[in-house]
Design an enzyme around this catalytic site. Structure first.
Site, PDB file in Angstrom:
ATOM      1  N   GLU A 131       9.214   3.428   8.038  1.00  0.00           N
ATOM      2  CA  GLU A 131       8.866   2.041   8.294  1.00  0.00           C
ATOM      3  C   GLU A 131       9.194   1.720   9.755  1.00  0.00           C
ATOM      4  O   GLU A 131       9.824   2.528  10.449  1.00  0.00           O
ATOM      5  CB  GLU A 131       9.633   1.094   7.358  1.00  0.00           C
ATOM      6  CG  GLU A 131       8.957   0.854   6.004  1.00  0.00           C
ATOM      7  CD  GLU A 131       7.635   0.092   6.135  1.00  0.00           C
ATOM      8  OE1 GLU A 131       7.339  -0.388   7.251  1.00  0.00           O
ATOM      9  OE2 GLU A 131       6.921  -0.016   5.131  1.00  0.00           O
TER      10      GLU A 131
ATOM     11  N   HIS B  71     -10.516 -10.501   1.448  1.00  0.00           N
ATOM     12  CA  HIS B  71      -9.242  -9.803   1.325  1.00  0.00           C
ATOM     13  C   HIS B  71      -8.098 -10.813   1.279  1.00  0.00           C
ATOM     14  O   HIS B  71      -8.287 -12.003   1.539  1.00  0.00           O
ATOM     15  CB  HIS B  71      -9.027  -8.851   2.506  1.00  0.00           C
ATOM     16  CG  HIS B  71      -9.860  -7.607   2.439  1.00  0.00           C
ATOM     17  ND1 HIS B  71     -11.169  -7.571   2.854  1.00  0.00           N
ATOM     18  CD2 HIS B  71      -9.561  -6.370   1.990  1.00  0.00           C
ATOM     19  CE1 HIS B  71     -11.657  -6.357   2.665  1.00  0.00           C
ATOM     20  NE2 HIS B  71     -10.699  -5.601   2.151  1.00  0.00           N
TER      21      HIS B  71
ATOM     22  N   GLY C 104     -12.920  -3.121   8.006  1.00  0.00           N
ATOM     23  CA  GLY C 104     -13.525  -1.854   8.392  1.00  0.00           C
ATOM     24  C   GLY C 104     -14.605  -1.426   7.423  1.00  0.00           C
ATOM     25  O   GLY C 104     -15.617  -0.831   7.805  1.00  0.00           O
ATOM     26  N   THR C 105     -14.401  -1.727   6.143  1.00  0.00           N
ATOM     27  CA  THR C 105     -15.400  -1.379   5.139  1.00  0.00           C
ATOM     28  C   THR C 105     -16.675  -2.189   5.331  1.00  0.00           C
ATOM     29  O   THR C 105     -17.786  -1.658   5.216  1.00  0.00           O
ATOM     30  CB  THR C 105     -14.833  -1.617   3.729  1.00  0.00           C
ATOM     31  OG1 THR C 105     -13.653  -0.825   3.558  1.00  0.00           O
ATOM     32  CG2 THR C 105     -15.848  -1.239   2.659  1.00  0.00           C
TER      33      THR C 105
ATOM     34  N   LYS D 140      -4.293  -9.740   5.686  1.00  0.00           N
ATOM     35  CA  LYS D 140      -5.106  -8.765   6.415  1.00  0.00           C
ATOM     36  C   LYS D 140      -5.336  -9.264   7.835  1.00  0.00           C
ATOM     37  O   LYS D 140      -5.724 -10.419   8.044  1.00  0.00           O
ATOM     38  CB  LYS D 140      -6.437  -8.518   5.707  1.00  0.00           C
ATOM     39  CG  LYS D 140      -7.263  -7.398   6.343  1.00  0.00           C
ATOM     40  CD  LYS D 140      -8.431  -6.990   5.469  1.00  0.00           C
ATOM     41  CE  LYS D 140      -9.277  -5.902   6.131  1.00  0.00           C
ATOM     42  NZ  LYS D 140      -8.516  -4.673   6.425  1.00  0.00           N
TER      43      LYS D 140
ATOM     44  N   MET E 189       0.824  -1.193   0.000  1.00  0.00           N
ATOM     45  CA  MET E 189       0.000   0.000   0.000  1.00  0.00           C
ATOM     46  C   MET E 189       0.864   1.250   0.000  1.00  0.00           C
ATOM     47  O   MET E 189       0.576   2.228  -0.699  1.00  0.00           O
ATOM     48  CB  MET E 189      -0.928  -0.011   1.216  1.00  0.00           C
ATOM     49  CG  MET E 189      -1.986   1.084   1.197  1.00  0.00           C
ATOM     50  SD  MET E 189      -3.176   0.856  -0.136  1.00  0.00           S
ATOM     51  CE  MET E 189      -3.375   2.549  -0.668  1.00  0.00           C
TER      52      MET E 189
END
Length: 267
Positions: free
Chosen positions: A35, A156, A166-167, A160, A14
């Site tokens: 990081e 997903h 969360g969506t 994950k 991401m």
């Protein structure tokens, strides 16, 4: 002047997508990236990792320096890190755009506290199309009564760490709002064993994990004799990166507050 945007987790999948999107967006420049301590890519050029060529910026571990150098910082990371960084954003006056999910109540309170001093955009999903799906789910739920069972299915990639996503939770909350009920009163998070008949008015959630799936969400309205399905499938993380950069540009100059993608999209 160009907006200087930093990235938390810049060496991850991401994070690299975010760096590419910032680099390719007019009026934006990559300010830097961080990081976790001891990361294998520490010291590497951020641009080379993202595939956009050398930027003269190396992967760092210094969050405070990143926030101080940036006009906005984008973060899709862990709940603990996000809550910590929100406090740093408040101290440095840096816009904080957050796509992290799975925050507990204490971590969520940290975001609310930080938002008293700085603009924070927090959304379970930065995709413009997913936010349209949230809106549609609430509208459909308001029209179709409890004769239509609501089930939310998400999938997903295997890495994950939180479930449901969360969506998916946001979709469940949207459906509950449409029906004028409290989500936690009607939510059923997975089923196993002899569960009995499905309660009328329940909102079910199922989480699938596997492979490299970026993100898929379906809201199913099932009644006797018919079924309506609203589905979004993300084929690339670029859709989330695009929304995150859009949110950062929108939040520039905004007063302190905790905003969402509804605000960014003017809904």
């Amino acid at each position: 002047m160009d907006m200087k945007i930093g990235v938390v987790g810049c060496a991850g999948r991401m994070g690299r997508s975010l760096v590419r999107r910032i680099h390719d967006t007019e009026r934006c420049v990559v300010a830097g990236g961080i990081e976790i301590a001891g990361h294998a890519e520490a010291g590497r050029d951020i641009g080379e990792l993202a595939g956009v060529g050398r930027l003269g910026l190396t992967v760092s571990e210094d969050a405070r320096a990143l926030f101080a150098e940036s006009d906005a910082v984008l973060e899709f990371s862990t709940p603990v890190a996000t809550a910590t960084h929100a406090a740093v954003a408040a101290e440095t006056g840096t816009v904080h755009v957050i796509g992290t999910t799975g925050l507990n109540p204490d971590e969520t309170n940290e975001l609310h506290t930080a938002a008293e001093r700085v603009a924070i955009v927090w959304a379970p999903n930065m995709s413009v199309a997913v936010n349209l799906l949230l809106h549609l789910s609430e509208q459909v739920s308001a029209i179709l009564d409890a004769d239509y069972d609501v089930e939310i299915v998400e999938m997903h990639h295997r890495y994950k760490i939180d479930a449901p996503s969360g969506t998916a939770l946001a979709l469940g909350q949207a459906a509950a709002r449409g029906r004028g009920v409290e989500f936690e009163d009607v939510a059923v998070r997975g089923r196993d064993g002899l569960t009995g008949a499905r309660p009328r008015g329940a909102i079910g959630l199922s989480a699938l994990r596997g492979g490299d799936v970026v993100g898929e969400h379906s809201v199913i309205f099932a009644a006797n004799g018919e079924r309506l399905e609203l589905t979004h499938r993300a084929a690339s993380r670029d859709t989330f990166s695009r929304g995150a950069v859009r949110a950062a540009l929108w939040a520039s100059g905004k007063p302190p507050g905790l905003y969402g993608m509804k605000d960014v999209l003017g809904r």
